[in-house]
Design an enzyme around this catalytic site. Sequence first.
Site, PDB file in Angstrom:
ATOM      1  N   GLY A 141       0.824  -1.211   0.000  1.00 14.53           N
ATOM      2  CA  GLY A 141       0.000   0.000   0.000  1.00 14.53           C
ATOM      3  C   GLY A 141       0.851   1.251   0.000  1.00 14.53           C
ATOM      4  N   ASN A 142       0.222   2.383   0.208  1.00 19.34           N
ATOM      5  CA  ASN A 142       0.982   3.641   0.254  1.00 19.34           C
ATOM      6  C   ASN A 142       0.340   4.587   1.264  1.00 19.34           C
ATOM      7  OD1 ASN A 142      -1.014   5.451  -1.186  1.00 19.34           O
ATOM      8  ND2 ASN A 142      -0.717   3.866  -2.734  1.00 19.34           N
TER       9      ASN A 142
END
Length: 402
Positions: A213-214
């Site tokens: 993810g980020n």
Amino acid sequence: MSPFAGRRIVLAVSGGIAAYKAVEICRRLVDAGAHVTPVLTHAAQRFVGEVTFSALASERARVSLFDDEDPIPHVTLGRQADLILVCPATARVIGSYAAGLSDDLLGATLIATRAPVVVCPAMHTEMWEHPATQDNLRLLSERGVTVVEPEEGRLAGGDEGAGRLAAPESILTAAAEALAAGARASTRDMVGLRVLVTAGGTREPIDPVRFVGNRSSGKQGYAVAVEAAARGAKVTLVATVQRQVPESVELVLVETAEEMRTAVLDRLPAEVVVMAAAVADYRPVAPADEKIKKSGEDRTITLEPTPDILAELGRSGAAGTLVGFAAETSDVLANAEAKLHAKGADIIVVNDVSAPKVGFDHDTNEVTLLDAAGDRTAVPLTSKRDVAQAILDRAVTLRNLR
Ligand code: CTP
């Protein structure tokens, strides 16, 4: 020009020791060209006299729902106001407002207005921290009220702690922003347009509990959706995170880049598409069906590229005006320019995410808008709502030029 010039402001003063500081706010608003009508509660008058406010304001202070020459003073004040500034706001006034009670002129005016409202709490630390006060303020913020948080410092009786009225500068800045937002909300230049917005970072599963993810919070995309809805557009928001949106916004929750792609393509055509989401560029090739157990050895996860939704939209032409984002840490404008052309977007909103208070998870942003016509607009550090406004202004202008 001053943001207060010619604007009608109801200065609602409730009964706390900080009421004396509202006198200075009143004077500064009048000096800045505002038309200020003070409204005092009974308790406020125990701290500062009506005459003090009447002498400094643009008209006499108002103190009663019944003993007023206007038979419906709350409705008149509420309708005429461009802004209501509750300063200071006691725990009682905050509670009554949250509950929708209109038992005095101040309370009734708050319920009788559609103007933006800014609330500046001031009270002792115990009262400020009480769950009832915090719950009431949360409810008011969810309804769109601006809350100017109090500061830490000296309180009445010589105590120290959180609860001291915010500094005049903070109060005046919040008031100016609320006035600007109120003026924008009456701009209905997107009625009849379908606007599709994406927000948040995608999550690409590694196994049932882990993902790639980020750091994206989704705040900028949500701000674009809320702003477009306020301007009258029919908005669909495809997001990976859930936040508060107006009822008129269709919210579609997704997780992965592939799900986002499907959700976006299913909802086309749209006159404006804003790809604010931080879509993962890569995903694990073969996510495990069961949780991967630790083995004590090195592990390699093979990644493959995800579909580039923005580029696909750019090629298809199904998005009328297409807005993409670029988060860069170096060669900011050159990289953004390259992305604009490579992806076939009409506008690229670029931010330098290495700068302080910019981008991921902040409430503020600083961007440059680049468009296919070669125009560049710098938007200095401001709220994400203001950035949303600048993006939609540009999109509407480009549409009108076609
Ligand atoms: N985007 C997309 N689909 C992807 C990746 C990105 O639609 N699979 C969109 C984003 O929503 C954003 C823009 O493309 O509007 C960002 O472009 P991207 O090339 O991903 O930017 P960076 O992640 O900054 O890329 P790079 O790492 O190449 O700089």
